[in-house]
Design a protein around this motif. Structure first.
Motif, PDB file in Angstrom:
ATOM      1  N   ASN A  80       0.842  -1.189   0.000  1.00 41.54           N
ATOM      2  CA  ASN A  80       0.000   0.000   0.000  1.00 41.54           C
ATOM      3  C   ASN A  80       0.876   1.236   0.000  1.00 41.54           C
ATOM      4  O   ASN A  80       1.483   1.588   1.012  1.00 41.54           O
ATOM      5  CB  ASN A  80      -0.938   0.010   1.215  1.00 41.54           C
ATOM      6  N   GLY A  81       0.954   1.881  -1.145  1.00 44.13           N
ATOM      7  CA  GLY A  81       1.702   3.127  -1.257  1.00 44.13           C
ATOM      8  C   GLY A  81       0.796   4.305  -1.508  1.00 44.13           C
ATOM      9  O   GLY A  81       1.254   5.361  -1.958  1.00 44.13           O
ATOM     10  N   THR A  82      -0.490   4.140  -1.199  1.00 45.24           N
ATOM     11  CA  THR A  82      -1.460   5.205  -1.474  1.00 45.24           C
ATOM     12  C   THR A  82      -1.441   6.299  -0.418  1.00 45.24           C
ATOM     13  O   THR A  82      -1.967   7.388  -0.648  1.00 45.24           O
ATOM     14  CB  THR A  82      -2.889   4.634  -1.535  1.00 45.24           C
ATOM     15  N   GLY A  83      -0.889   5.992   0.764  1.00 43.46           N
ATOM     16  CA  GLY A  83      -0.972   6.932   1.870  1.00 43.46           C
ATOM     17  C   GLY A  83      -2.242   6.803   2.673  1.00 43.46           C
ATOM     18  O   GLY A  83      -2.420   7.505   3.680  1.00 43.46           O
ATOM     19  N   ASN A  84      -3.112   5.889   2.265  1.00 44.01           N
ATOM     20  CA  ASN A  84      -4.384   5.673   2.959  1.00 44.01           C
ATOM     21  C   ASN A  84      -4.489   4.201   3.335  1.00 44.01           C
ATOM     22  O   ASN A  84      -4.739   3.356   2.475  1.00 44.01           O
ATOM     23  CB  ASN A  84      -5.551   6.068   2.049  1.00 44.01           C
ATOM     24  N   PRO A  85      -4.304   3.851   4.613  1.00 41.25           N
ATOM     25  CA  PRO A  85      -4.358   2.436   5.007  1.00 41.25           C
ATOM     26  C   PRO A  85      -5.733   1.817   4.804  1.00 41.25           C
ATOM     27  O   PRO A  85      -5.849   0.589   4.794  1.00 41.25           O
ATOM     28  CB  PRO A  85      -3.982   2.468   6.494  1.00 41.25           C
ATOM     29  N   VAL A 134      -9.156  -2.483  -3.698  1.00 41.82           N
ATOM     30  CA  VAL A 134      -8.332  -3.635  -3.337  1.00 41.82           C
ATOM     31  C   VAL A 134      -8.108  -4.495  -4.578  1.00 41.82           C
ATOM     32  O   VAL A 134      -9.056  -4.814  -5.309  1.00 41.82           O
ATOM     33  CB  VAL A 134      -9.008  -4.473  -2.228  1.00 41.82           C
ATOM     34  N   VAL A 135      -6.857  -4.862  -4.811  1.00 38.89           N
ATOM     35  CA  VAL A 135      -6.498  -5.802  -5.871  1.00 38.89           C
ATOM     36  C   VAL A 135      -5.900  -7.037  -5.210  1.00 38.89           C
ATOM     37  O   VAL A 135      -4.907  -6.938  -4.486  1.00 38.89           O
ATOM     38  CB  VAL A 135      -5.481  -5.198  -6.856  1.00 38.89           C
ATOM     39  N   VAL A 136      -6.509  -8.194  -5.431  1.00 40.57           N
ATOM     40  CA  VAL A 136      -6.012  -9.461  -4.893  1.00 40.57           C
ATOM     41  C   VAL A 136      -5.262 -10.188  -6.004  1.00 40.57           C
ATOM     42  O   VAL A 136      -5.794 -10.376  -7.100  1.00 40.57           O
ATOM     43  CB  VAL A 136      -7.157 -10.336  -4.360  1.00 40.57           C
ATOM     44  N   HIS A 144      -1.901   3.033  -6.278  1.00 34.45           N
ATOM     45  CA  HIS A 144      -3.294   3.302  -6.631  1.00 34.45           C
ATOM     46  C   HIS A 144      -4.290   2.467  -5.829  1.00 34.45           C
ATOM     47  O   HIS A 144      -5.491   2.746  -5.875  1.00 34.45           O
ATOM     48  CB  HIS A 144      -3.518   3.009  -8.117  1.00 34.45           C
ATOM     49  N   ALA A 145      -3.829   1.442  -5.119  1.00 37.81           N
ATOM     50  CA  ALA A 145      -4.748   0.515  -4.446  1.00 37.81           C
ATOM     51  C   ALA A 145      -4.004  -0.252  -3.365  1.00 37.81           C
ATOM     52  O   ALA A 145      -2.767  -0.280  -3.329  1.00 37.81           O
ATOM     53  CB  ALA A 145      -5.337  -0.469  -5.460  1.00 37.81           C
ATOM     54  N   ARG A 146      -4.778  -0.875  -2.465  1.00 35.97           N
ATOM     55  CA  ARG A 146      -4.216  -1.882  -1.569  1.00 35.97           C
ATOM     56  C   ARG A 146      -4.062  -3.155  -2.390  1.00 35.97           C
ATOM     57  O   ARG A 146      -5.027  -3.643  -2.983  1.00 35.97           O
ATOM     58  CB  ARG A 146      -5.151  -2.160  -0.395  1.00 35.97           C
ATOM     59  N   VAL A 147      -2.862  -3.702  -2.424  1.00 40.06           N
ATOM     60  CA  VAL A 147      -2.599  -4.916  -3.199  1.00 40.06           C
ATOM     61  C   VAL A 147      -2.335  -6.049  -2.220  1.00 40.06           C
ATOM     62  O   VAL A 147      -1.436  -5.964  -1.380  1.00 40.06           O
ATOM     63  CB  VAL A 147      -1.412  -4.720  -4.153  1.00 40.06           C
ATOM     64  N   ILE A 148      -3.124  -7.103  -2.328  1.00 41.05           N
ATOM     65  CA  ILE A 148      -3.093  -8.221  -1.389  1.00 41.05           C
ATOM     66  C   ILE A 148      -2.630  -9.473  -2.128  1.00 41.05           C
ATOM     67  O   ILE A 148      -3.266  -9.905  -3.093  1.00 41.05           O
ATOM     68  CB  ILE A 148      -4.492  -8.460  -0.778  1.00 41.05           C
TER      69      ILE A 148
END
Length: 341
Positions: free
Chosen positions: A40-45, A50-52, A74-78
């Motif tokens: 997560n490099g968006t700055g927003n936890p 979300v991209v899985v 751009h997204a939380r990547v899981i």
């Protein structure tokens, strides 16, 4: 440079005490722990997109490092380590190493993510086995992010939809060199090395050995291949290295017959035809697992996937080369109105 954090989710199904991560000794009864890497490099936890990303049969979640870094702005990547692989527990019952268990685990993961922060946009990238899991999730109307993160595993792919009431469906689906029909000769090739006992004296020796059976992944620099190989091994008490996964994942795989494979393909085609997510199909032009005829049919049936092929690559593209990364990021990050129907 953005780096991932390692997290865990409890999933249905007992862990093995023989696994390298504690397993049944430290887990609640009838549960195992699945590891996942979050970028997560968006700055927003609590970023709502979300991209899985889910790996192939013998791989693990760090396969997606290059792609995840590109998407994480751009997204939380899981990126989960599917049970029996990487930092996840091994199963007490090897018969569980099949798609229904993996789907149940992914639903538990999605439930935990939803509890942490509401998921508004959900995308899926699946390489080989990870794509089959994605098809099972996306091919059932109404299936998406669960409201509750606990349930028991079902015994068939088509029964998974009854696990939870669901809220957020997968919006965009990337299938990396996989489709409903898998070539039998490719399954036989994989079965020749799957679960074989091996020991390595060094990471370089392990990387060299894995390249022998994985050269179809396409051109990589020695440095790239060494980085791909690093998470593929675990330390042994004697100082040597072994492959990261539970050798017992081979049991269910080797029980497959041509007849069972054909029956599974019919079921997967039914799921594929019901997929509503916009779909991108990636194919290695020299793939022995995804036949050109199957890829052609996938562009005409169901979600009518957009097809992109990579020359000089077999099964499967590692999503490290810039053209491969760009194909995925452009598809997932494009405004809705610009994605072809």
């Amino acid at each position: 440079m953005i780096e991932p954090t390692l997290n865990y989710v409890l999933c249905p199904g007992a862990a093995s005490a023989a696994g390298p991560h504690g397993g049944a000794l430290t887990r609640p009864p009838a549960q195992h722990r699945m590891a996942y890497w979050e970028w997560n490099g968006t700055g927003n936890p609590a970023h709502p997109h979300v991209v899985v990303c889910v790996h192939g049969l013998t791989r693990q979640g760090r396969d997606f490092d290059t792609l995840a870094r590109a998407l994480s702005r751009h997204a939380r990547v899981i990126c989960p380590d599917v049970v029996g692989r990487g930092q996840s527990d091994w199963l007490a019952d090897p018969a569980g190493y099949q798609i229904p268990q993996y789907v149940a685990d992914m639903l538990a993961l999605l439930g935990q993510l939803q509890q942490q922060a509401p998921v508004q946009t959900l995308d899926w990238v699946g390489t080989s086995m990870g794509g089959l899991i994605g098809m099972a999730l996306c091919g059932q109307p109404g299936l998406g992010v669960p409201d509750e993160p606990s349930a028991s595993a079902e015994t068939s792919v088509t029964a998974v939809g009854s696990l939870w009431p669901l809220a957020v469906p997968v919006r965009r689906l990337v299938l990396n060199d996989v489709g409903p029909a898998i070539e039998w000769l490719a399954l036989q090739r994989i079965g020749q090395y799957l679960g074989a006992p091996v020991r390595f004296d060094s990471l370089q020796q392990a990387a060299d050995a894995m390249w022998v059976i994985s050269s179809s992944f396409g051109p990589h620099t020695p440095e790239q291949w060494l980085e791909l190989s690093r998470p593929m091994v675990r330390a042994l008490p004697d100082g040597g290295l072994a492959l990261h996964y539970d050798p017992a994942i081979a049991q269910a795989f080797r029980s497959m017959t041509p007849e069972a494979s054909a029956a599974g393909a019919l079921q997967l085609w039914q799921l594929y035809d019901r997929i509503r997510a916009r779909t991108l199909l990636l194919r290695g032009a020299q793939s022995d697992l995804l036949a050109p005829e199957t890829a052609d049919a996938m562009t005409r049936r169901g979600p009518r996937a957009k097809r992109v092929e990579f020359e000089g690559v077999g099964h499967a593209p590692t999503l490290m080369a810039q053209d491969q990364v760009s194909a995925v990021t452009n598809f997932l990050l494009a405004p809705q109105e610009t994605v072809p129907a």
